[in-house]
Scaffold this motif. Structure first.
Motif, PDB file in Angstrom:
ATOM      1  N   ARG A  11       0.840  -1.202   0.000  1.00 12.58           N
ATOM      2  CA  ARG A  11       0.000   0.000   0.000  1.00 12.58           C
ATOM      3  C   ARG A  11       0.869   1.243   0.000  1.00 12.58           C
ATOM      4  NH1 ARG A  11      -3.979  -2.079   4.657  1.00 12.58           N
ATOM      5  NH2 ARG A  11      -5.093  -3.620   3.419  1.00 12.58           N
ATOM      6  N   LYS A  12       0.321   2.314  -0.570  1.00  6.68           N
ATOM      7  CA  LYS A  12       1.036   3.587  -0.566  1.00  6.68           C
ATOM      8  C   LYS A  12       1.152   4.111   0.862  1.00  6.68           C
ATOM      9  CE  LYS A  12      -0.141   5.120  -5.167  1.00  6.68           C
ATOM     10  NZ  LYS A  12      -0.709   6.194  -5.972  1.00  6.68           N
ATOM     11  N   GLY A  13       2.209   4.798   1.133  1.00  8.27           N
ATOM     12  CA  GLY A  13       2.393   5.424   2.439  1.00  8.27           C
ATOM     13  C   GLY A  13       3.372   4.701   3.331  1.00  8.27           C
ATOM     14  N   GLY A  14       3.546   3.401   3.166  1.00  8.73           N
ATOM     15  CA  GLY A  14       4.528   2.663   3.944  1.00  8.73           C
ATOM     16  C   GLY A  14       4.244   2.598   5.433  1.00  8.73           C
ATOM     17  N   HIS A  15       2.980   2.659   5.835  1.00  8.62           N
ATOM     18  CA  HIS A  15       2.640   2.647   7.264  1.00  8.62           C
ATOM     19  C   HIS A  15       3.146   1.379   7.952  1.00  8.62           C
ATOM     20  CE1 HIS A  15       0.228   6.184   6.634  1.00  8.62           C
ATOM     21  NE2 HIS A  15      -0.432   5.570   5.677  1.00  8.62           N
ATOM     22  N   ALA A  16       3.053   0.251   7.272  1.00  4.83           N
ATOM     23  CA  ALA A  16       3.496  -1.015   7.875  1.00  4.83           C
ATOM     24  C   ALA A  16       4.998  -1.005   8.123  1.00  4.83           C
ATOM     25  CB  ALA A  16       3.118  -2.190   6.976  1.00  4.83           C
ATOM     26  N   LEU A  17       5.754  -0.472   7.183  1.00  7.58           N
ATOM     27  CA  LEU A  17       7.212  -0.428   7.369  1.00  7.58           C
ATOM     28  C   LEU A  17       7.598   0.515   8.495  1.00  7.58           C
ATOM     29  CD1 LEU A  17       8.488  -0.507   3.693  1.00  7.58           C
ATOM     30  CD2 LEU A  17       8.449  -2.360   5.358  1.00  7.58           C
ATOM     31  N   ARG A  18       6.900   1.629   8.614  1.00  2.88           N
ATOM     32  CA  ARG A  18       7.193   2.556   9.717  1.00  2.88           C
ATOM     33  C   ARG A  18       6.853   1.916  11.060  1.00  2.88           C
ATOM     34  NH1 ARG A  18       5.666   6.524   5.970  1.00  2.88           N
ATOM     35  NH2 ARG A  18       3.486   6.535   6.636  1.00  2.88           N
ATOM     36  N   SER A  19       5.760   1.174  11.118  1.00  2.63           N
ATOM     37  CA  SER A  19       5.384   0.500  12.368  1.00  2.63           C
ATOM     38  C   SER A  19       6.434  -0.536  12.758  1.00  2.63           C
ATOM     39  CB  SER A  19       4.024  -0.178  12.219  1.00  2.63           C
ATOM     40  OG  SER A  19       3.021   0.769  12.049  1.00  2.63           O
ATOM     41  N   LEU A  20       6.898  -1.307  11.787  1.00  2.00           N
ATOM     42  CA  LEU A  20       7.940  -2.295  12.064  1.00  2.00           C
ATOM     43  C   LEU A  20       9.230  -1.608  12.507  1.00  2.00           C
ATOM     44  CD1 LEU A  20       8.944  -5.196  12.121  1.00  2.00           C
ATOM     45  CD2 LEU A  20       9.442  -4.985   9.671  1.00  2.00           C
ATOM     46  N   ALA A  21       9.584  -0.519  11.862  1.00  2.00           N
ATOM     47  CA  ALA A  21      10.788   0.226  12.250  1.00  2.00           C
ATOM     48  C   ALA A  21      10.687   0.729  13.683  1.00  2.00           C
ATOM     49  CB  ALA A  21      11.022   1.392  11.288  1.00  2.00           C
ATOM     50  N   ARG A  22       9.499   1.195  14.095  1.00  2.95           N
ATOM     51  CA  ARG A  22       9.302   1.660  15.478  1.00  2.95           C
ATOM     52  C   ARG A  22       9.493   0.519  16.470  1.00  2.95           C
ATOM     53  NH1 ARG A  22       4.602   4.276  13.343  1.00  2.95           N
ATOM     54  NH2 ARG A  22       5.156   6.376  12.772  1.00  2.95           N
ATOM     55  N   LEU A  23       8.964  -0.665  16.143  1.00  2.00           N
ATOM     56  CA  LEU A  23       9.148  -1.821  17.026  1.00  2.00           C
ATOM     57  C   LEU A  23      10.626  -2.167  17.159  1.00  2.00           C
ATOM     58  CD1 LEU A  23       6.299  -4.269  15.952  1.00  2.00           C
ATOM     59  CD2 LEU A  23       6.504  -3.046  18.112  1.00  2.00           C
ATOM     60  N   LEU A  24      11.337  -2.200  16.042  1.00  2.00           N
ATOM     61  CA  LEU A  24      12.757  -2.534  16.084  1.00  2.00           C
ATOM     62  C   LEU A  24      13.552  -1.482  16.837  1.00  2.00           C
ATOM     63  CD1 LEU A  24      13.188  -3.819  12.418  1.00  2.00           C
ATOM     64  CD2 LEU A  24      13.036  -5.195  14.507  1.00  2.00           C
ATOM     65  N   LEU A  25      13.248  -0.222  16.607  1.00  2.00           N
ATOM     66  CA  LEU A  25      13.935   0.853  17.322  1.00  2.00           C
ATOM     67  C   LEU A  25      13.650   0.767  18.818  1.00  2.00           C
ATOM     68  CD1 LEU A  25      15.687   3.360  17.084  1.00  2.00           C
ATOM     69  CD2 LEU A  25      13.605   4.696  16.753  1.00  2.00           C
ATOM     70  N   GLY A  26      12.432   0.389  19.184  1.00  4.26           N
ATOM     71  CA  GLY A  26      12.081   0.248  20.594  1.00  4.26           C
ATOM     72  C   GLY A  26      12.933  -0.777  21.320  1.00  4.26           C
ATOM     73  N   LEU A  27      13.405  -1.774  20.607  1.00  2.86           N
ATOM     74  CA  LEU A  27      14.260  -2.782  21.238  1.00  2.86           C
ATOM     75  C   LEU A  27      15.652  -2.253  21.566  1.00  2.86           C
ATOM     76  CD1 LEU A  27      13.332  -5.943  19.166  1.00  2.86           C
ATOM     77  CD2 LEU A  27      12.586  -5.355  21.466  1.00  2.86           C
ATOM     78  N   THR A  28      16.028  -1.135  20.975  1.00  2.63           N
ATOM     79  CA  THR A  28      17.367  -0.585  21.212  1.00  2.63           C
ATOM     80  C   THR A  28      17.422   0.372  22.397  1.00  2.63           C
ATOM     81  OG1 THR A  28      17.093   1.340  19.763  1.00  2.63           O
ATOM     82  CG2 THR A  28      17.831  -0.715  18.734  1.00  2.63           C
ATOM     83  N   VAL A  29      16.276   0.728  22.952  1.00  7.00           N
ATOM     84  CA  VAL A  29      16.207   1.691  24.050  1.00  7.00           C
ATOM     85  C   VAL A  29      16.804   1.084  25.315  1.00  7.00           C
ATOM     86  CG1 VAL A  29      14.614   3.000  25.509  1.00  7.00           C
ATOM     87  CG2 VAL A  29      14.168   2.771  23.065  1.00  7.00           C
ATOM     88  N   ASP A  30      17.594   1.895  26.024  1.00  5.62           N
ATOM     89  CA  ASP A  30      18.152   1.438  27.297  1.00  5.62           C
ATOM     90  C   ASP A  30      17.021   1.012  28.226  1.00  5.62           C
ATOM     91  OD1 ASP A  30      20.757   1.945  26.543  1.00  5.62           O
ATOM     92  OD2 ASP A  30      20.824   3.923  27.478  1.00  5.62           O
ATOM     93  N   GLY A  31      17.228  -0.058  28.946  1.00  8.46           N
ATOM     94  CA  GLY A  31      16.234  -0.546  29.877  1.00  8.46           C
ATOM     95  C   GLY A  31      15.390  -1.680  29.327  1.00  8.46           C
ATOM     96  N   VAL A  32      15.392  -1.871  28.010  1.00 11.65           N
ATOM     97  CA  VAL A  32      14.662  -3.007  27.428  1.00 11.65           C
ATOM     98  C   VAL A  32      15.549  -4.234  27.594  1.00 11.65           C
ATOM     99  CG1 VAL A  32      13.671  -4.009  25.346  1.00 11.65           C
ATOM    100  CG2 VAL A  32      13.424  -1.562  25.795  1.00 11.65           C
ATOM    101  N   GLN A  33      15.058  -5.209  28.327  1.00 12.37           N
ATOM    102  CA  GLN A  33      15.875  -6.368  28.656  1.00 12.37           C
ATOM    103  C   GLN A  33      15.927  -7.376  27.517  1.00 12.37           C
ATOM    104  OE1 GLN A  33      15.065  -8.029  32.461  1.00 12.37           O
ATOM    105  NE2 GLN A  33      14.841  -6.054  33.438  1.00 12.37           N
ATOM    106  N   ALA A  34      16.990  -8.180  27.526  1.00 17.26           N
ATOM    107  CA  ALA A  34      17.134  -9.252  26.546  1.00 17.26           C
ATOM    108  C   ALA A  34      15.928 -10.172  26.625  1.00 17.26           C
ATOM    109  CB  ALA A  34      18.415 -10.034  26.798  1.00 17.26           C
TER     110      ALA A  34
END
Length: 62
Positions: A11-34
């Motif tokens: 679909r146009k807009g890439g909303h799904a890719l942005r959502s996935l990118a946010r999830l992946l970026l969230g895993l890099t935040v300090d305090g997120v445990q293994a």
């Protein structure tokens, strides 16, 4: 580990890719445990007929 992932958006807009990118970026935040993870499936967040996906933060040293 040698794993590569290819993601696309039908679909146009890439909303799904942005959502996935946010999830992946969230895993890099300090305090997120293994081993923190999300289960993405067609009944909770993916388009109907999509393959399930688990996004997980692994320990730095396996």
């Amino acid at each position: 580990m040698g794993l590569s992932v290819r993601a696309g958006c039908r679909r146009k807009g890439g909303h799904a890719l942005r959502s996935l990118a946010r999830l992946l970026l969230g895993l890099t935040v300090d305090g997120v445990q293994a081993w923190h993870h999300w289960h993405l499936e067609d009944w909770n967040s993916l388009e109907e007929g999509s393959a399930p996906l688990t996004v997980m933060k692994f320990p730095e040293q396996l």
